[in-house]
Write a protein that holds these residues in place. Structure first.
Motif, PDB file in Angstrom:
ATOM      1  N   HIS A   1      16.161  23.302  57.458  1.00  0.00           N
ATOM      2  CA  HIS A   1      14.813  22.829  57.775  1.00  0.00           C
ATOM      3  C   HIS A   1      14.289  21.902  56.682  1.00  0.00           C
ATOM      4  N   VAL A   2      14.480  22.343  55.435  1.00  0.00           N
ATOM      5  CA  VAL A   2      14.009  21.549  54.293  1.00  0.00           C
ATOM      6  C   VAL A   2      14.688  20.190  54.262  1.00  0.00           C
ATOM      7  N   LYS A   3      16.004  20.163  54.469  1.00  0.00           N
ATOM      8  CA  LYS A   3      16.745  18.906  54.415  1.00  0.00           C
ATOM      9  C   LYS A   3      16.376  17.995  55.583  1.00  0.00           C
ATOM     10  N   THR A   4      16.028  18.574  56.712  1.00  0.00           N
ATOM     11  CA  THR A   4      15.570  17.773  57.846  1.00  0.00           C
ATOM     12  C   THR A   4      14.265  17.066  57.505  1.00  0.00           C
ATOM     13  N   ILE A   5      13.340  17.784  56.870  1.00  0.00           N
ATOM     14  CA  ILE A   5      12.063  17.196  56.458  1.00  0.00           C
ATOM     15  C   ILE A   5      12.291  16.128  55.387  1.00  0.00           C
ATOM     16  N   GLU A   6      13.186  16.420  54.442  1.00  0.00           N
ATOM     17  CA  GLU A   6      13.468  15.463  53.370  1.00  0.00           C
ATOM     18  C   GLU A   6      13.997  14.145  53.932  1.00  0.00           C
ATOM     19  N   ALA A   7      14.922  14.252  54.904  1.00  0.00           N
ATOM     20  CA  ALA A   7      15.505  13.050  55.493  1.00  0.00           C
ATOM     21  C   ALA A   7      14.492  12.297  56.347  1.00  0.00           C
ATOM     22  N   ALA A   8      13.650  13.035  57.061  1.00  0.00           N
ATOM     23  CA  ALA A   8      12.674  12.402  57.960  1.00  0.00           C
ATOM     24  C   ALA A   8      11.586  11.668  57.184  1.00  0.00           C
ATOM     25  N   LEU A   9      11.202  12.212  56.027  1.00  0.00           N
ATOM     26  CA  LEU A   9      10.095  11.637  55.266  1.00  0.00           C
ATOM     27  C   LEU A   9      10.562  10.743  54.122  1.00  0.00           C
ATOM     28  N   ASN A  10      11.850  10.870  53.753  1.00  0.00           N
ATOM     29  CA  ASN A  10      12.399  10.071  52.657  1.00  0.00           C
ATOM     30  C   ASN A  10      11.597  10.256  51.367  1.00  0.00           C
ATOM     31  N   ILE A  11      11.459  11.515  50.982  1.00  0.00           N
ATOM     32  CA  ILE A  11      10.719  11.854  49.764  1.00  0.00           C
ATOM     33  C   ILE A  11      11.622  12.680  48.854  1.00  0.00           C
ATOM     34  N   PRO A  12      11.308  12.774  47.551  1.00  0.00           N
ATOM     35  CA  PRO A  12      12.155  13.527  46.619  1.00  0.00           C
ATOM     36  C   PRO A  12      12.292  14.992  47.023  1.00  0.00           C
ATOM     37  N   ALA A  13      13.479  15.550  46.792  1.00  0.00           N
ATOM     38  CA  ALA A  13      13.751  16.937  47.175  1.00  0.00           C
ATOM     39  C   ALA A  13      12.843  17.921  46.446  1.00  0.00           C
ATOM     40  N   ASP A  14      12.454  17.592  45.201  1.00  0.00           N
ATOM     41  CA  ASP A  14      11.660  18.544  44.435  1.00  0.00           C
ATOM     42  C   ASP A  14      10.195  18.601  44.858  1.00  0.00           C
ATOM     43  N   THR A  15       9.817  17.823  45.871  1.00  0.00           N
ATOM     44  CA  THR A  15       8.444  17.900  46.395  1.00  0.00           C
ATOM     45  C   THR A  15       8.374  18.769  47.653  1.00  0.00           C
ATOM     46  N   ILE A  16       9.530  19.287  48.085  1.00  0.00           N
ATOM     47  CA  ILE A  16       9.583  20.150  49.268  1.00  0.00           C
ATOM     48  C   ILE A  16      10.043  21.541  48.838  1.00  0.00           C
ATOM     49  N   HIS A  17       9.348  22.564  49.301  1.00  0.00           N
ATOM     50  CA  HIS A  17       9.625  23.923  48.844  1.00  0.00           C
ATOM     51  C   HIS A  17       9.922  24.843  50.029  1.00  0.00           C
ATOM     52  N   SER A  18      11.028  25.556  49.928  1.00  0.00           N
ATOM     53  CA  SER A  18      11.418  26.535  50.942  1.00  0.00           C
ATOM     54  C   SER A  18      10.726  27.865  50.656  1.00  0.00           C
ATOM     55  N   VAL A  19      10.151  28.461  51.697  1.00  0.00           N
ATOM     56  CA  VAL A  19       9.457  29.742  51.556  1.00  0.00           C
ATOM     57  C   VAL A  19       9.902  30.670  52.689  1.00  0.00           C
ATOM     58  N   ILE A  20      10.314  31.880  52.341  1.00  0.00           N
ATOM     59  CA  ILE A  20      10.676  32.886  53.334  1.00  0.00           C
ATOM     60  C   ILE A  20       9.579  33.946  53.352  1.00  0.00           C
ATOM     61  N   ALA A  21       9.005  34.193  54.524  1.00  0.00           N
ATOM     62  CA  ALA A  21       7.903  35.143  54.644  1.00  0.00           C
ATOM     63  C   ALA A  21       8.327  36.319  55.521  1.00  0.00           C
ATOM     64  N   PHE A  22       8.644  37.451  54.896  1.00  0.00           N
ATOM     65  CA  PHE A  22       8.933  38.669  55.644  1.00  0.00           C
ATOM     66  C   PHE A  22       7.609  39.353  55.979  1.00  0.00           C
ATOM     67  N   VAL A  23       7.428  39.691  57.240  1.00  0.00           N
ATOM     68  CA  VAL A  23       6.262  40.448  57.670  1.00  0.00           C
ATOM     69  C   VAL A  23       6.749  41.668  58.452  1.00  0.00           C
ATOM     70  N   GLY A  24       5.856  42.590  58.715  1.00  0.00           N
ATOM     71  CA  GLY A  24       6.256  43.800  59.426  1.00  0.00           C
ATOM     72  C   GLY A  24       6.514  44.937  58.456  1.00  0.00           C
ATOM     73  N   ASP A  25       6.958  46.057  58.990  1.00  0.00           N
ATOM     74  CA  ASP A  25       7.167  47.268  58.206  1.00  0.00           C
ATOM     75  C   ASP A  25       8.564  47.262  57.588  1.00  0.00           C
ATOM     76  N   CYS A  26       8.766  46.344  56.623  1.00  0.00           N
ATOM     77  CA  CYS A  26      10.065  46.253  55.966  1.00  0.00           C
ATOM     78  C   CYS A  26       9.884  46.308  54.454  1.00  0.00           C
ATOM     79  N   THR A  27      10.968  46.635  53.777  1.00  0.00           N
ATOM     80  CA  THR A  27      10.960  46.708  52.316  1.00  0.00           C
ATOM     81  C   THR A  27      12.165  45.941  51.783  1.00  0.00           C
ATOM     82  N   LEU A  28      11.926  45.033  50.861  1.00  0.00           N
ATOM     83  CA  LEU A  28      13.006  44.279  50.228  1.00  0.00           C
ATOM     84  C   LEU A  28      13.609  45.153  49.130  1.00  0.00           C
ATOM     85  N   LYS A  29      14.842  45.598  49.325  1.00  0.00           N
ATOM     86  CA  LYS A  29      15.443  46.592  48.439  1.00  0.00           C
ATOM     87  C   LYS A  29      16.277  45.988  47.304  1.00  0.00           C
ATOM     88  N   THR A  30      16.471  44.674  47.316  1.00  0.00           N
ATOM     89  CA  THR A  30      17.214  44.029  46.227  1.00  0.00           C
ATOM     90  C   THR A  30      16.337  42.951  45.602  1.00  0.00           C
TER      91      THR A  30
END
Length: 281
Positions: free
Chosen positions: A147-176
């Motif tokens: 997804h990030v690389k698709t946006i980078e290619a479409a907008l032709n902007i530096p990679a360090d201006t785009i940030h990947s974020v993973i949002a876990f929701v629901g009744d879960c626990t990140l164990k690592t």
């Protein structure tokens, strides 16, 4: 002998209300419904805590995907671990949420899950454990990389201006231990707000929003259906078995030496870079 037709009709009249109940239960348990609820939760949290005048939201974005060749290294590996063949694959990609701001562009992948979540940045698949049952799912960091690389290619902007974020929701626990951009519940809000250095002007941010809107496919049932068709086609072309470490194809081999000589085993096709092996079931 009673007329069975009459018996069936009487039963249908008595329990007709169970049919829509079963249908509703099936829909609620479906991955589609869970995904939709997860996206709605993230969307609501962002509306309440990310000012729209600062963080411009764009939701449910389907775009043609072909990552920029400049984003890959000479050895075929990307800066975030994805491989070149994945990056350059054509088709469509569907992004849950994009937030455009003066502080960068944030691409958010939503995961509505329960149970314990195990995984690391370099693993091809992560594990969801619910009581004694375990389920494998794609590493969301790798999923969002495209997804990030698709946006980078479409907008032709530096990679360090785009940030990947993973949002876990629901009744879960990140164990690592997870990277900072893998968040739980409202953690994605804090992560986005942690970027305070201005990289775009207001005018540039507005222009980028216009570019994304112009480049996305029209939000519709037809677009969603075509995207699902593309995913099914891509899945059908995947190797029969994938390496649990790097995601490459696994090859059935036969041991030539040692105590296991003559026995078959699965070996990673990326050997010797990856030495993952598994015993055949």
């Amino acid at each position: 002998m009673p007329d069975m037709t009459a018996v069936v009709l009487d039963a249908a009249k008595t329990f007709w209300w169970l049919i829509p109940l079963f249908l509703f239960a099936a829909i609620v348990k479906s991955p589609w419904f869970k995904g939709m609820i997860g996206e709605a939760i993230v969307k609501l949290a962002a509306r309440l805590q990310l000012p729209k005048e600062t963080y411009i939201p764009i939701h449910n974005v389907t775009m043609p995907c072909k990552a920029s060749p400049a984003s890959t290294r000479a050895n075929g590996k990307s800066s975030t671990g994805g491989n070149e063949s994945d990056s350059e694959e054509e088709g469509t990609t569907q992004i849950d949420h994009i937030f455009v701001s003066r502080f960068g562009i944030f691409v958010v992948e939503t995961k509505n899950m329960r149970g314990w979540i195990f995984g690391s940045e370099k693993q091809a698949t992560w594990t969801q454990k619910i009581y004694r049952q375990s389920f494998k799912f794609q590493n969301p960091l790798r999923q969002n990389y495209k997804h990030v690389k698709t946006i980078e290619a479409a907008l032709n902007i530096p990679a360090d201006t785009i940030h990947s974020v993973i949002a876990f929701v629901g009744d879960c626990t990140l164990k690592t231990d997870m990277p900072a951009n893998v968040t739980q519940n409202a953690g994605f809000i804090r992560y986005i707000k942690s970027f305070t250095q201005t990289v775009f002007t207001e005018e540039e941010a507005q222009r980028l929003v216009a570019q994304i809107q112009a480049g996305r496919l029209t939000p519709s049932f037809k677009t969603d259906r075509q995207h699902v068709k593309h995913l099914k086609n891509r899945e059908s072309k995947k190797p029969e078995k994938q390496c649990p470490r790097c995601g490459s194809a696994m090859v059935l081999r036969k041991a030539k030496r040692g105590a296991n000589a003559g026995n078959e085993f699965w070996g990673c096709s990326a050997f010797p870079k990856c030495r993952a092996v598994e015993n055949p079931i």
